[in-house]
Write an enzyme that holds these catalytic residues in place. Structure first.
Site, PDB file in Angstrom:
ATOM      1  N   HIS A  94       0.855  -1.196   0.000  1.00 29.28           N
ATOM      2  CA  HIS A  94       0.000   0.000   0.000  1.00 29.28           C
ATOM      3  C   HIS A  94       0.888   1.241   0.000  1.00 29.28           C
ATOM      4  O   HIS A  94       1.317   1.728   1.051  1.00 29.28           O
ATOM      5  CB  HIS A  94      -0.914  -0.004   1.234  1.00 29.28           C
ATOM      6  N   HIS A 140       1.275   4.932  -2.357  1.00 30.75           N
ATOM      7  CA  HIS A 140       0.704   5.766  -3.421  1.00 30.75           C
ATOM      8  C   HIS A 140       1.793   6.495  -4.206  1.00 30.75           C
ATOM      9  O   HIS A 140       2.661   7.145  -3.609  1.00 30.75           O
ATOM     10  CB  HIS A 140      -0.253   6.796  -2.830  1.00 30.75           C
ATOM     11  N   ASP A 178       1.557   9.204  -6.001  1.00 31.92           N
ATOM     12  CA  ASP A 178       1.506  10.647  -5.791  1.00 31.92           C
ATOM     13  C   ASP A 178       1.758  11.028  -4.338  1.00 31.92           C
ATOM     14  O   ASP A 178       1.701  12.212  -3.983  1.00 31.92           O
ATOM     15  CB  ASP A 178       0.185  11.240  -6.280  1.00 31.92           C
ATOM     16  N   GLY A 220      -9.800   7.774  -2.288  1.00 25.30           N
ATOM     17  CA  GLY A 220     -10.429   9.082  -2.180  1.00 25.30           C
ATOM     18  C   GLY A 220     -11.318   9.146  -0.953  1.00 25.30           C
ATOM     19  O   GLY A 220     -11.255   8.275  -0.077  1.00 25.30           O
ATOM     20  N   HIS A 242      -9.787   0.674  -0.452  1.00 28.05           N
ATOM     21  CA  HIS A 242      -9.652   1.498   0.742  1.00 28.05           C
ATOM     22  C   HIS A 242     -10.946   1.385   1.558  1.00 28.05           C
ATOM     23  O   HIS A 242     -12.017   1.789   1.100  1.00 28.05           O
ATOM     24  CB  HIS A 242      -9.440   2.959   0.350  1.00 28.05           C
ATOM     25  N   GLU A 264     -10.828   3.125   6.993  1.00 25.82           N
ATOM     26  CA  GLU A 264      -9.881   4.193   7.306  1.00 25.82           C
ATOM     27  C   GLU A 264     -10.655   5.412   7.781  1.00 25.82           C
ATOM     28  O   GLU A 264     -10.601   5.782   8.949  1.00 25.82           O
ATOM     29  CB  GLU A 264      -9.019   4.534   6.092  1.00 25.82           C
ATOM     30  N   ASP A 273       2.088   3.938   2.931  1.00 22.06           N
ATOM     31  CA  ASP A 273       0.965   4.705   2.401  1.00 22.06           C
ATOM     32  C   ASP A 273       1.445   5.874   1.553  1.00 22.06           C
ATOM     33  O   ASP A 273       1.377   5.831   0.328  1.00 22.06           O
ATOM     34  CB  ASP A 273       0.048   5.178   3.522  1.00 22.06           C
TER      35      ASP A 273
END
Length: 373
Positions: A26, A28, A30, A187, A214, A217, A314
């Protein structure tokens, strides 16, 4: 990497955590930019950044991300995605991302990102995926040239608050033989249940494309239920709020007696992996129900109960972290040793979106690396 490996040695035997073979499920794209690269890419595009110095910019990201809210945390991505709108920008970020994984001791990584967020300067969805794959392959060559072993796959992600789920699912399937290993939705979680993209998940199931979602969370059990039932998720992105389905019956000096609700029972018994990200979970308020310190994280309870927990970074930029650092923080909080670390990596290997033979090979590499530690 900005992380000094000498900072992270395991208490007791002094093992170098950074050199241990690790798996990242996991992470990202970006959320893993190098600050200096972000500054240079922004300059090329004529974009303003909050700080012209790399270390000052790094500090800005960490400060902005410590909001206690996923919605506020996500706002920092407006800047990172802004410099990832061209083929060159995407390829550079992906290449450096893989280099940094390799430096962190990662032998297998899955990089998740949302192609629909990278189209403002004329790229098509397919061109964006191809640009990221080109950068990944360059990064793999770079890492392997240093004598390290690494493998990387893309997790193509749809934004759960948009209406492009089926389109992005079809994109993922088109590129499954060219670097894509699975699908995700990300998102704002609360208010955007997986059922919103049920058509996409039905299509992915018909194509036998693995899915992680996701869930658990910024929202609770209903979101997790939707990930399992509507999304057919094989893994839960974060998933820490599965602990809301646990009831502590009693405690004594040595033991805690816990009963599991039906969702928690299903997740544990089916070995559905939890992609936990300790620092990020603190920043976004995902564990606010249990406290505001890492020692309050339900990670250890879930681990002791037999859930398939994995450890992840993350967003390395926003959290100012690495996989090595996350493991070190957990060890400090809960007293984990080398055997625990090995278990976390074997959990991740078993949950990777790879064929069985490849997962078994990863497990062997992990065991060999820990035996040598």
């Amino acid at each position: 990497m900005n992380t000094n490996p000498t900072e992270y040695r395991l208490e007791g035997d002094g093992a170098d955590i950074q050199s241990l073979p690790k798996i990242s499920l996991h992470d990202h794209l970006d959320g893993g930019l190098r600050p200096q690269s972000l500054i240079e890419l922004a300059d090329e595009l004529g974009l303003e950044v909050p700080a012209a110095d790399a270390e000052a910019l790094r500090a800005w990201f960490t400060e902005q991300s410590n909001s206690g809210s996923l919605v506020e945390y996500l706002k920092t991505f407006d800047l990172t995605t802004a410099v990832m709108q061209t083929r060159a920008g995407l390829s550079r970020v992906a290449r450096e991302f893989v280099q940094d994984l390799g430096a962190d001791g990662v032998i297998y990584g899955e990089i998740r990102w949302a192609p629909e967020q990278h189209l403002t300067r004329g790229l098509s969805l397919d061109e964006a995926v191809e640009a990221v794959q080109a950068g990944i392959e360059q990064g793999l060559d770079d890492v392997q040239a240093l004598g390290r072993r690494i493998r990387v796959g893309q997790l193509v992600t749809a934004m759960r608050h948009n209406d492009r789920g089926l389109e992005i699912a079809e994109l993922a399937v088109r590129h499954r033989e060219r670097g894509v290993v699975g699908f995700d939705i990300a998102g704002p979680e609360a208010g955007f249940l997986p059922a919103r993209h049920r058509t996409a998940f039905d299509y992915l199931a018909s194509q036998f494309m693995p899915v992680t979602i996701h869930a658990g969370e910024a929202d609770g059990l209903e979101s997790i239920r939707g990930a399992l039932l509507d999304g057919r998720a094989l893994r839960l992105g974060h998933g820490v709020r599965i602990a809301e389905d646990l009831v502590i019956e009693r405690q004594d000096d040595e033991n805690t007696y816990v009963s599991l609700g039906p969702i928690a029972q299903w997740v544990r018994d089916r070995e559905i992996a939890l992609e936990t990200s300790p620092s990020s979970n603190l920043q976004t308020g995902a564990i606010a129900a249990w406290g505001g310190e890492l020692v309050d994280h339900p990670f250890d309870l879930l681990y002791q109960l037999g859930f398939r927990v994995t450890v992840n970074a993350d967003n390395r930029l926003q959290s100012g972290t690495s996989l090595t650092r996350e493991l070190a923080l957990l060890s400090d909080a809960f007293g984990y040793d080398l055997d625990d670390f090995e278990t976390f990596q074997l959990n991740a290997a078993a949950s990777a979106f790879l064929p069985l033979d490849d997962r078994e090979e990863l497990a062997e590499l992990i065991q060999d690396g820990f035996d040598e530690a």
